[in-house]
Design a protein around this motif. Structure first.
Motif, PDB file in Angstrom:
ATOM      1  N   CYS A 234      47.611  42.829  51.163  1.00  0.00           N
ATOM      2  CA  CYS A 234      46.786  41.732  50.668  1.00  0.00           C
ATOM      3  C   CYS A 234      45.423  42.233  50.191  1.00  0.00           C
ATOM      4  N   LYS A 235      45.076  41.876  48.958  1.00  0.00           N
ATOM      5  CA  LYS A 235      43.801  42.292  48.347  1.00  0.00           C
ATOM      6  C   LYS A 235      42.881  41.120  48.048  1.00  0.00           C
ATOM      7  N   ALA A 236      43.434  39.889  48.001  1.00  0.00           N
ATOM      8  CA  ALA A 236      42.630  38.717  47.647  1.00  0.00           C
ATOM      9  C   ALA A 236      43.347  37.459  48.121  1.00  0.00           C
ATOM     10  N   ILE A 237      42.603  36.344  48.097  1.00  0.00           N
ATOM     11  CA  ILE A 237      43.178  35.054  48.482  1.00  0.00           C
ATOM     12  C   ILE A 237      42.789  33.994  47.462  1.00  0.00           C
ATOM     13  N   THR A 238      43.607  32.954  47.412  1.00  0.00           N
ATOM     14  CA  THR A 238      43.258  31.708  46.731  1.00  0.00           C
ATOM     15  C   THR A 238      43.609  30.595  47.708  1.00  0.00           C
ATOM     16  N   TYR A 239      42.674  29.665  47.891  1.00  0.00           N
ATOM     17  CA  TYR A 239      42.841  28.593  48.868  1.00  0.00           C
ATOM     18  C   TYR A 239      42.551  27.253  48.198  1.00  0.00           C
ATOM     19  N   ARG A 240      43.433  26.284  48.394  1.00  0.00           N
ATOM     20  CA  ARG A 240      43.234  24.934  47.862  1.00  0.00           C
ATOM     21  C   ARG A 240      42.878  24.020  49.026  1.00  0.00           C
ATOM     22  N   ASN A 241      41.657  23.512  49.008  1.00  0.00           N
ATOM     23  CA  ASN A 241      41.129  22.714  50.101  1.00  0.00           C
ATOM     24  C   ASN A 241      41.870  21.393  50.290  1.00  0.00           C
TER      25      ASN A 241
ATOM     26  N   LEU B  67      48.162  34.513  49.356  1.00  0.00           N
ATOM     27  CA  LEU B  67      47.703  35.882  49.556  1.00  0.00           C
ATOM     28  C   LEU B  67      48.122  36.683  48.334  1.00  0.00           C
ATOM     29  N   LYS B  68      47.196  37.499  47.806  1.00  0.00           N
ATOM     30  CA  LYS B  68      47.421  38.225  46.561  1.00  0.00           C
ATOM     31  C   LYS B  68      47.505  39.733  46.810  1.00  0.00           C
ATOM     32  N   THR B  69      48.325  40.403  46.015  1.00  0.00           N
ATOM     33  CA  THR B  69      48.470  41.850  46.127  1.00  0.00           C
ATOM     34  C   THR B  69      47.545  42.591  45.171  1.00  0.00           C
ATOM     35  N   LYS B  70      46.759  41.853  44.402  1.00  0.00           N
ATOM     36  CA  LYS B  70      45.914  42.466  43.380  1.00  0.00           C
ATOM     37  C   LYS B  70      44.529  41.818  43.393  1.00  0.00           C
ATOM     38  N   GLU B  71      43.466  42.631  43.435  1.00  0.00           N
ATOM     39  CA  GLU B  71      42.109  42.086  43.359  1.00  0.00           C
ATOM     40  C   GLU B  71      41.914  41.383  42.031  1.00  0.00           C
ATOM     41  N   ASN B  72      41.239  40.235  42.042  1.00  0.00           N
ATOM     42  CA  ASN B  72      40.906  39.438  40.863  1.00  0.00           C
ATOM     43  C   ASN B  72      42.111  38.829  40.159  1.00  0.00           C
ATOM     44  N   GLY B  73      43.319  39.104  40.612  1.00  0.00           N
ATOM     45  CA  GLY B  73      44.492  38.526  39.972  1.00  0.00           C
ATOM     46  C   GLY B  73      44.638  39.005  38.539  1.00  0.00           C
ATOM     47  N   ASP B  74      45.438  38.289  37.754  1.00  0.00           N
ATOM     48  CA  ASP B  74      45.652  38.643  36.352  1.00  0.00           C
ATOM     49  C   ASP B  74      44.668  37.970  35.424  1.00  0.00           C
ATOM     50  N   ARG B  75      44.177  36.822  35.835  1.00  0.00           N
ATOM     51  CA  ARG B  75      43.218  36.079  35.006  1.00  0.00           C
ATOM     52  C   ARG B  75      42.353  35.207  35.908  1.00  0.00           C
ATOM     53  N   ILE B  76      41.212  34.805  35.395  1.00  0.00           N
ATOM     54  CA  ILE B  76      40.284  33.957  36.138  1.00  0.00           C
ATOM     55  C   ILE B  76      40.182  32.628  35.404  1.00  0.00           C
ATOM     56  N   SER B  77      40.260  31.536  36.139  1.00  0.00           N
ATOM     57  CA  SER B  77      40.110  30.208  35.548  1.00  0.00           C
ATOM     58  C   SER B  77      39.306  29.332  36.503  1.00  0.00           C
ATOM     59  N   GLN B  78      38.651  28.331  35.941  1.00  0.00           N
ATOM     60  CA  GLN B  78      37.883  27.380  36.746  1.00  0.00           C
ATOM     61  C   GLN B  78      38.807  26.261  37.184  1.00  0.00           C
ATOM     62  N   ASN B  79      38.921  26.041  38.480  1.00  0.00           N
ATOM     63  CA  ASN B  79      39.743  24.970  39.027  1.00  0.00           C
ATOM     64  C   ASN B  79      38.991  24.313  40.169  1.00  0.00           C
ATOM     65  N   PRO B  80      38.562  23.051  39.996  1.00  0.00           N
ATOM     66  CA  PRO B  80      37.863  22.357  41.087  1.00  0.00           C
ATOM     67  C   PRO B  80      38.724  22.316  42.352  1.00  0.00           C
ATOM     68  N   GLY B  81      38.086  22.523  43.489  1.00  0.00           N
ATOM     69  CA  GLY B  81      38.790  22.465  44.759  1.00  0.00           C
ATOM     70  C   GLY B  81      39.520  23.736  45.134  1.00  0.00           C
TER      71      GLY B  81
ATOM     72  N   SER C 233      38.589  31.265  45.721  1.00  0.00           N
ATOM     73  CA  SER C 233      39.253  32.567  45.688  1.00  0.00           C
ATOM     74  C   SER C 233      38.270  33.640  46.099  1.00  0.00           C
ATOM     75  N   ALA C 234      38.799  34.729  46.647  1.00  0.00           N
ATOM     76  CA  ALA C 234      37.931  35.825  47.078  1.00  0.00           C
ATOM     77  C   ALA C 234      38.727  37.110  47.168  1.00  0.00           C
TER      78      ALA C 234
ATOM     79  N   LEU D  26      31.373  30.871  49.460  1.00  0.00           N
ATOM     80  CA  LEU D  26      31.062  30.349  48.137  1.00  0.00           C
ATOM     81  C   LEU D  26      32.348  29.909  47.445  1.00  0.00           C
ATOM     82  N   VAL D  27      32.257  28.894  46.627  1.00  0.00           N
ATOM     83  CA  VAL D  27      33.405  28.470  45.837  1.00  0.00           C
ATOM     84  C   VAL D  27      33.386  29.277  44.548  1.00  0.00           C
ATOM     85  N   LEU D  28      34.397  30.099  44.364  1.00  0.00           N
ATOM     86  CA  LEU D  28      34.496  30.975  43.213  1.00  0.00           C
ATOM     87  C   LEU D  28      35.635  30.526  42.316  1.00  0.00           C
ATOM     88  N   PRO D  29      35.656  30.992  41.044  1.00  0.00           N
ATOM     89  CA  PRO D  29      36.794  30.663  40.184  1.00  0.00           C
ATOM     90  C   PRO D  29      38.089  31.179  40.798  1.00  0.00           C
TER      91      PRO D  29
END
Length: 153
Positions: free
Chosen positions: A11-18, A25-39, A42-43, A133-136
Motif C-alpha cells: 500500500c502506497k496511498a489511500i482514498t477515503y469517502r466520508n 488502498l492503492k499500490t501506487k503513489e498519486n494514482g494514475d490521475r488526480i481529480s477534484q471530488n467533494p467528500g 486521498s493521501a 487535510l482534504v486533498l484531491p
C-alpha cells in the motif's frame, strides 16, 4: 484507513469517502490521475513518516485573531512560542521574513490562500492524525477495499 494501509506492504496511498466510510488502498503513489471530488480524501502514506506533515497548511493564512506578532527563525520555533502561551490556539508563519503570528482562535477569523504563508492549529501537534487535510482524490490501482467506518481512526 491510513492504519489499514500501513498494515499492507504494497500500500502506497489511500482514498477515503466520508459519506459511506469506504476506503480504497492503492499500490501506487498519486494514482494514475488526480481529480477534484467533494467528500473524498486521498493521501500518500509516505507523508505520514513525519507525523506533523498534516499539521502545517502551506500557502494558507489564518487571518486576524492575533494574540502576538514576533520574528522567529522557523515555523517550528513559531509553534514552540505558541505552546508557551495559554491563549494561543494557532499560528501563521511567513518564511521570507520570519514573521510569526500567534492566534487566539483555531483557523483565525477566516482562512485564505496566501503563497509563502504557513499556518497550523496547535491542537494538531498533540494528535497529528486529528486534522487530515482534504486533498484531491487520486485514482490508481486498487489493492483492497474496506467498507464501513472501520477505516477511520
Amino acid at each position: 484507513c491510513i492504519r489499514k494501509c500501513k498494515e499492507e506492504v504494497q500500500c502506497k496511498a489511500i482514498t477515503y469517502r466520508n459519506s459511506d466510510g469506504n476506503c480504497w488502498l492503492k499500490t501506487k503513489e498519486n494514482g494514475d490521475r488526480i481529480s477534484q471530488n467533494p467528500g473524498i480524501t486521498s493521501a500518500n502514506i509516505e507523508c505520514f513518516k513525519d507525523p506533523n506533515f498534516w499539521c502545517f497548511q502551506h500557502d494558507t493564512d489564518f487571518a486576524y485573531a492575533d494574540l502576538k506578532a514576533m520574528s522567529v527563525s522557523s515555523d517550528q520555533e513559531c509553534i514552540r512560542k505558541c505552546k508557551e502561551e495559554v491563549q494561543c490556539k494557532a499560528i501563521t508563519y511567513r518564511n521570507s521574513d520570519g514573521n510569526c503570528w500567534l492566534k487566539t482562535k483555531e483557523n483565525g477569523d477566516r482562512i485564505s490562500q496566501n503563497p509563502g504563508i504557513t499556518s497550523a492549529n496547535i491542537e494538531c501537534f498533540k494528535d497529528p492524525n486529528s486534522q487530515l487535510l482534504v486533498l484531491p482524490a487520486r485514482h490508481g490501482f486498487f489493492l483492497r477495499r474496506f467498507e464501513g467506518h472501520e477505516c477511520v481512526k
